[in-house]
Design a protein around this motif. Structure first.
Motif, PDB file in Angstrom:
ATOM      1  N   UNK A 135       0.841  -1.208   0.000  1.00  0.00           N
ATOM      2  CA  UNK A 135       0.000   0.000   0.000  1.00  0.00           C
ATOM      3  C   UNK A 135       0.874   1.256   0.000  1.00  0.00           C
ATOM      4  N   UNK A 136       1.917   1.266   0.833  1.00  0.00           N
ATOM      5  CA  UNK A 136       2.823   2.414   0.923  1.00  0.00           C
ATOM      6  C   UNK A 136       3.538   2.665  -0.395  1.00  0.00           C
ATOM      7  N   UNK A 137       4.059   1.607  -1.008  1.00  0.00           N
ATOM      8  CA  UNK A 137       4.771   1.753  -2.278  1.00  0.00           C
ATOM      9  C   UNK A 137       3.830   2.257  -3.373  1.00  0.00           C
ATOM     10  N   UNK A 138       2.598   1.781  -3.379  1.00  0.00           N
ATOM     11  CA  UNK A 138       1.628   2.230  -4.382  1.00  0.00           C
ATOM     12  C   UNK A 138       1.312   3.713  -4.207  1.00  0.00           C
ATOM     13  N   UNK A 139       1.199   4.169  -2.975  1.00  0.00           N
ATOM     14  CA  UNK A 139       0.923   5.579  -2.701  1.00  0.00           C
ATOM     15  C   UNK A 139       2.074   6.472  -3.174  1.00  0.00           C
ATOM     16  N   UNK A 140       3.308   6.050  -2.885  1.00  0.00           N
ATOM     17  CA  UNK A 140       4.467   6.839  -3.304  1.00  0.00           C
ATOM     18  C   UNK A 140       4.562   6.870  -4.827  1.00  0.00           C
ATOM     19  N   UNK A 141       4.303   5.757  -5.488  1.00  0.00           N
ATOM     20  CA  UNK A 141       4.315   5.721  -6.960  1.00  0.00           C
ATOM     21  C   UNK A 141       3.253   6.660  -7.531  1.00  0.00           C
ATOM     22  N   UNK A 142       2.101   6.711  -6.888  1.00  0.00           N
ATOM     23  CA  UNK A 142       1.036   7.613  -7.335  1.00  0.00           C
ATOM     24  C   UNK A 142       1.472   9.072  -7.205  1.00  0.00           C
ATOM     25  N   UNK A 143       2.054   9.415  -6.073  1.00  0.00           N
ATOM     26  CA  UNK A 143       2.515  10.793  -5.869  1.00  0.00           C
ATOM     27  C   UNK A 143       3.573  11.157  -6.905  1.00  0.00           C
ATOM     28  N   UNK A 144       4.504  10.237  -7.159  1.00  0.00           N
ATOM     29  CA  UNK A 144       5.567  10.524  -8.130  1.00  0.00           C
ATOM     30  C   UNK A 144       5.000  10.718  -9.529  1.00  0.00           C
ATOM     31  N   UNK A 145       3.992   9.930  -9.887  1.00  0.00           N
ATOM     32  CA  UNK A 145       3.373  10.081 -11.209  1.00  0.00           C
ATOM     33  C   UNK A 145       2.698  11.449 -11.324  1.00  0.00           C
ATOM     34  N   UNK A 146       2.091  11.920 -10.245  1.00  0.00           N
ATOM     35  CA  UNK A 146       1.459  13.239 -10.249  1.00  0.00           C
ATOM     36  C   UNK A 146       2.510  14.355 -10.355  1.00  0.00           C
ATOM     37  N   UNK A 147       3.663  14.135  -9.732  1.00  0.00           N
ATOM     38  CA  UNK A 147       4.759  15.107  -9.844  1.00  0.00           C
ATOM     39  C   UNK A 147       5.250  15.180 -11.281  1.00  0.00           C
ATOM     40  N   UNK A 148       5.451  14.022 -11.908  1.00  0.00           N
ATOM     41  CA  UNK A 148       5.913  13.983 -13.296  1.00  0.00           C
ATOM     42  C   UNK A 148       4.891  14.606 -14.249  1.00  0.00           C
ATOM     43  N   UNK A 149       3.590  14.456 -13.940  1.00  0.00           N
ATOM     44  CA  UNK A 149       2.545  15.050 -14.783  1.00  0.00           C
ATOM     45  C   UNK A 149       2.360  16.540 -14.506  1.00  0.00           C
ATOM     46  N   UNK A 150       2.963  17.024 -13.433  1.00  0.00           N
ATOM     47  CA  UNK A 150       2.776  18.422 -13.064  1.00  0.00           C
ATOM     48  C   UNK A 150       1.410  18.695 -12.468  1.00  0.00           C
ATOM     49  N   UNK A 151       0.795  17.677 -11.862  1.00  0.00           N
ATOM     50  CA  UNK A 151      -0.537  17.811 -11.284  1.00  0.00           C
ATOM     51  C   UNK A 151      -0.432  18.412  -9.883  1.00  0.00           C
ATOM     52  N   UNK A 152      -0.228  19.716  -9.819  1.00  0.00           N
ATOM     53  CA  UNK A 152      -0.079  20.401  -8.530  1.00  0.00           C
ATOM     54  C   UNK A 152      -1.407  20.477  -7.771  1.00  0.00           C
ATOM     55  N   UNK A 153      -2.525  20.387  -8.501  1.00  0.00           N
ATOM     56  CA  UNK A 153      -3.840  20.415  -7.843  1.00  0.00           C
ATOM     57  C   UNK A 153      -3.999  19.197  -6.928  1.00  0.00           C
ATOM     58  N   UNK A 154      -3.642  18.014  -7.436  1.00  0.00           N
ATOM     59  CA  UNK A 154      -3.711  16.792  -6.630  1.00  0.00           C
ATOM     60  C   UNK A 154      -2.782  16.898  -5.426  1.00  0.00           C
ATOM     61  N   UNK A 155      -1.557  17.346  -5.656  1.00  0.00           N
ATOM     62  CA  UNK A 155      -0.577  17.426  -4.576  1.00  0.00           C
ATOM     63  C   UNK A 155      -0.995  18.427  -3.506  1.00  0.00           C
TER      64      UNK A 155
END
Length: 326
Positions: free
Chosen positions: A83-103
């Motif tokens: 679960x932890x690894x999946x959450x971190x991967x999700x956050x990193x994907x949002x960073x790469x997409x530039x999704x600052x709204x999600x972050x």
């Protein structure tokens, strides 16, 4: 008989040619070095300008473009590693997409644009992996029989089961625990499923501790009774009976094991108050890897190198044109 003098003459000719070629090679190198010296002498002003320009721009970039490494060591509890690894991967994907709204809205990081990358890796500690876990020790032994032990302890199947994991992220400015780390950990701990698992897990430990305290109290009562009996008028053969049958030793060992277990449970309660427990944090470590912080050295060399390259191409062009016109 006449073949020998002829062979000697051929060898002397070959050695002479080799000697001339070696001499010509070193002479050509010295000529090129001298030409290079003349080139820098003729263009000393341009070289100086490019050096100063590169150094000045490099100092400016080093001062304004910074990178900082940040590390949070965590312990995922209740089987929440995947679960932890999946959450971190999700956050990193949002960073790469530039999704600052999600972050900003979901993770609630105050300055999401500062984070450039985030990743998680296990902290390899095979001793913690097998500590008081006989099944893990047997698993490592079994897997080691069929492969390299180093690869086994580092592969994801094993490494994800290590107790501690390192979350690292890079920022372009200094951050604070309140603005970045705390919101990140709150997001990682926001799980309805694991919250229920945590509640039942803690309840089971507390029930077990109550039962252990009851058993320890019973053992203490038995030992007090036994001690009182000995202090009475009982004969020493009763003590021999207990020693021979190891009953007293077993009772004392049981009490000792229960006390040790209670201590372990108290430590567990400290670590299990969170789904993802923060162990330590290190923030704002200046990153000087690769070219970070080195632009004041790289740019002068780069500018002068490009200038020399242009000069070489110009000389080559002039040389080829001269050959065509001759």
């Amino acid at each position: 008989m006449s073949a020998t003098p002829q062979n000697n003459d051929n060898q002397e000719i070959d050695l002479s040619l080799v000697s001339k070629k070696i001499g010509g090679f070193f002479e050509n190198i010295s000529t090129q070095i001298f030409k290079g010296f003349l080139f820098f002498k003729r263009n000393s002003i341009w070289v100086g300008i490019l050096f100063v320009l590169g150094a000045g721009l490099g100092f400016y970039l080093d001062r304004t473009s910074k990178a900082y490494d940040n590390q949070v060591i965590v312990m995922p509890n209740f089987g929440s590693t995947d679960y932890l690894y999946a959450k971190i991967d999700l956050i990193n994907s949002k960073i790469e997409e530039g999704d600052t709204v999600f972050l900003k809205k979901v993770v609630q990081i105050k300055e999401p644009k500062t984070i450039k990358k985030i990743e998680i890796k296990p902290i390899t500690d095979v001793y913690k992996f097998i500590d008081n876990k006989a099944q893990n020790f047997e698993l490592i032994k079994l897997m080691a029989e069929d492969g390299d032990i180093k690869k086994i302890v580092e592969e994801s199947l094993t490494s994800k089961n290590y107790p501690f994991h390192s979350i690292t992220f890079v920022t372009d400015k200094k951050i604070s625990n309140e603005n970045t780390v705390s919101p990140l950990l709150n997001y990682l701990n926001d799980s309805e499923y694991f919250a229920k698992v945590q509640k039942e897990y803690l309840n089971n430990i507390k029930v077990k501790m109550v039962e252990n305290d009851s058993i320890i109290a019973q053992i203490n009562g038995f030992l007090n009774t036994f001690n009182g009996t000995l202090n009475g008028s009982q004969k020493s053969d009763k003590l021999v009976y207990y020693n021979e049958n190891s009953q007293l030793d077993e009772v004392i060992k049981t009490k000792d094991n229960l006390i040790t277990e209670q201590g372990n449970h108290r430590l567990e309660l400290i670590n299990l108050d969170k789904i993802v427990k923060e162990n330590s944090t290190a923030l704002n470590i200046r990153n000087n890897k690769a070219i970070n912080g080195k632009m004041k050295l790289i740019l002068p060399v780069l500018f002068i190198g490009l200038f020399v390259l242009v000069g070489l191409l110009k000389s080559f062009y002039q040389y080829q044109m001269a050959k065509l016109n001759s």
